[in-house]
Write an enzyme that holds these catalytic residues in place. Structure first.
Site, PDB file in Angstrom:
ATOM      1  N   SER A  32     -46.819 -58.512 -50.602  1.00  0.00           N
ATOM      2  CA  SER A  32     -47.612 -59.654 -51.048  1.00  0.00           C
ATOM      3  C   SER A  32     -46.877 -60.538 -52.051  1.00  0.00           C
ATOM      4  CB  SER A  32     -48.964 -59.195 -51.598  1.00  0.00           C
ATOM      5  OG  SER A  32     -48.836 -58.024 -52.331  1.00  0.00           O
ATOM      6  N   HIS A  63     -52.494 -61.357 -45.716  1.00  0.00           N
ATOM      7  CA  HIS A  63     -51.575 -60.442 -45.045  1.00  0.00           C
ATOM      8  C   HIS A  63     -51.628 -60.720 -43.546  1.00  0.00           C
ATOM      9  CE1 HIS A  63     -50.648 -57.445 -48.291  1.00  0.00           C
ATOM     10  NE2 HIS A  63     -51.665 -58.081 -48.833  1.00  0.00           N
ATOM     11  N   HIS A  85     -52.413 -50.961 -45.885  1.00  0.00           N
ATOM     12  CA  HIS A  85     -52.340 -50.065 -47.039  1.00  0.00           C
ATOM     13  C   HIS A  85     -53.237 -48.850 -46.815  1.00  0.00           C
ATOM     14  CE1 HIS A  85     -51.369 -54.109 -48.490  1.00  0.00           C
ATOM     15  NE2 HIS A  85     -50.578 -53.513 -49.358  1.00  0.00           N
ATOM     16  N   TYR A  87     -55.294 -47.695 -48.858  1.00  0.00           N
ATOM     17  CA  TYR A  87     -56.633 -47.934 -49.413  1.00  0.00           C
ATOM     18  C   TYR A  87     -57.546 -48.663 -48.437  1.00  0.00           C
ATOM     19  CZ  TYR A  87     -54.803 -52.598 -50.630  1.00  0.00           C
ATOM     20  OH  TYR A  87     -54.233 -53.837 -50.588  1.00  0.00           O
ATOM     21  N   GLU A  88     -56.985 -49.225 -47.375  1.00  0.00           N
ATOM     22  CA  GLU A  88     -57.833 -49.869 -46.369  1.00  0.00           C
ATOM     23  C   GLU A  88     -58.463 -48.835 -45.448  1.00  0.00           C
ATOM     24  OE1 GLU A  88     -55.989 -53.623 -44.671  1.00  0.00           O
ATOM     25  OE2 GLU A  88     -54.342 -52.883 -45.892  1.00  0.00           O
ATOM     26  N   ALA A 115     -45.391 -56.253 -54.534  1.00  0.00           N
ATOM     27  CA  ALA A 115     -45.817 -56.722 -55.859  1.00  0.00           C
ATOM     28  C   ALA A 115     -46.182 -55.477 -56.647  1.00  0.00           C
ATOM     29  CB  ALA A 115     -47.026 -57.636 -55.722  1.00  0.00           C
ATOM     30  N   MET A 213     -49.401 -50.040 -55.007  1.00  0.00           N
ATOM     31  CA  MET A 213     -50.269 -49.403 -54.009  1.00  0.00           C
ATOM     32  C   MET A 213     -49.639 -49.373 -52.615  1.00  0.00           C
ATOM     33  SD  MET A 213     -53.792 -51.353 -55.045  1.00  0.00           S
ATOM     34  CE  MET A 213     -54.134 -51.831 -56.751  1.00  0.00           C
ATOM     35  N   SER A 214     -48.337 -49.446 -52.529  1.00  0.00           N
ATOM     36  CA  SER A 214     -47.710 -49.532 -51.192  1.00  0.00           C
ATOM     37  C   SER A 214     -46.333 -48.886 -51.198  1.00  0.00           C
ATOM     38  CB  SER A 214     -47.596 -51.006 -50.790  1.00  0.00           C
ATOM     39  OG  SER A 214     -46.686 -51.678 -51.642  1.00  0.00           O
ATOM     40  N   ASN A 237     -47.397 -58.616 -62.902  1.00  0.00           N
ATOM     41  CA  ASN A 237     -48.223 -58.486 -64.118  1.00  0.00           C
ATOM     42  C   ASN A 237     -47.767 -57.257 -64.885  1.00  0.00           C
ATOM     43  OD1 ASN A 237     -49.693 -57.261 -61.578  1.00  0.00           O
ATOM     44  ND2 ASN A 237     -50.298 -56.005 -63.344  1.00  0.00           N
ATOM     45  N   HIS A 249     -56.449 -59.908 -58.352  1.00  0.00           N
ATOM     46  CA  HIS A 249     -55.527 -60.142 -57.233  1.00  0.00           C
ATOM     47  C   HIS A 249     -55.006 -61.582 -57.273  1.00  0.00           C
ATOM     48  CE1 HIS A 249     -53.615 -59.536 -53.399  1.00  0.00           C
ATOM     49  NE2 HIS A 249     -54.304 -60.523 -52.839  1.00  0.00           N
TER      50      HIS A 249
END
Ligand code: HPA
Length: 274
Positions: A32, A63, A85, A87-88, A115, A213-214, A237, A249
């Site tokens: 991302s 995405h 991901h 989490y999906e 990211a 997260m990836s 961040n 996000h």
């Protein structure tokens, strides 16, 4: 259902047919933080994910699921624009299918980008960091389940996962391009919640510089398959508890946008030399 190995061969063949190239050399996962990288390609073939058997269709906004085939110097390169991901809710096998299919299409090297939140000393929002190693804090592993020895060994070694020679090359290319590039350790959290400040502090004490997260599932699969790996994080961040404001996000995307030019220059200069 046919086994994974056969499904990968089918997908690799579909990639070869759709692109007109029997083999590719390098696959890049555009995370991302990759901005509009594909829009700057000189010449490319774009294949929507649904046209490749077994490819998952990403759900997260921004995405888009498109596979690009292009060249950088002498390297024939596949770009995965749009990743799914854990989490999906995808199981790790589905999650990593696209990368494994590209590796089955001949790629000797995986370039992963993402990211990430910064938690290590010296990490600043807007910087690009080369991944030196990772910590899997997600509690799952994409190699769970029966092992197929045709893909790799049951118990893969994870030393030097991020190929030392390629890390040196990335640092050299960044210096030539006048882009600051430091190295850091990436900790994989499952998400989709951002980490709590306590979790970030834990990761930091464990030696992490980046949280995200990836990336780690794809890297583990590429390592299993014996491929070279290079990882680039854009620190969008400072991580929770280090940042003085709440995380969104939208902020992540906004910072990634500021860095996209340097990111594109770095990746474009690196890809012909891998
Ligand atoms: N945490 C996890 N993933 C992220 C972050 C973060 O702070 N920033 C961008 N992706």
């Amino acid at each position: 259902m046919t086994d994974l190995y056969d499904r990968l061969q089918t997908a690799a063949q579909a990639i070869a047919e759709a692109t007109g190239h029997a083999r590719h050399d390098v696959v890049v996962v555009l995370g991302s933080a990759s901005g509009d990288f594909p829009e700057h390609l000189q010449e490319s073939t774009a294949i929507p994910y649904p046209q490749i058997p077994g490819f998952p269709v990403p759900a997260v906004k921004g995405h888009a699921g498109t596979l690009y085939s292009t060249t950088f110097g002498d390297n024939r390169v596949l770009l995965l624009s749009g990743r799914v991901h854990a989490y999906e809710g995808y199981n790790p096998d589905v999650l990593t299918f696209a990368v494994k299919a590209c590796l089955a299409a001949g790629c000797h090297t995986l370039v992963v980008t993402n990211a990430a939140g910064g938690c290590g000393d010296g990490m600043t929002a807007g910087s690009i960091v080369l991944i030196a190693d990772h910590i899997n804090l997600a509690g799952i592993n994409p190699l769970m389940g029966p092992n197929d020895d045709r893909l790799g060994t049951r118990f893969p070694d994870m030393s030097d996962t991020y190929t030392p020679g390629l890390r040196r090359l990335a640092l050299e290319v960044a210096a030539e391009q006048d882009i600051a590039l430091s190295e850091g350790v990436y900790a994989w959290f499952l998400g989709p919640t951002f980490e709590t400040p306590a979790e970030v502090e834990m990761a930091r004490r464990l030696g992490a510089d980046l949280v995200g997260m990836s990336t780690v599932p794809e890297v583990i699969c590429a390592r299993h398959m014996g491929r070279n790996i290079i990882g680039l994080s854009v620190v969008t961040n400072l991580a929770a508890g280090i940042a003085t404001h709440r995380l969104t996000h939208e902020d992540v995307t906004a910072t990634a946008n500021l860095v996209k030019e340097d990111f594109r220059r770095l990746l474009s200069a690196l890809l012909p030399r891998i």
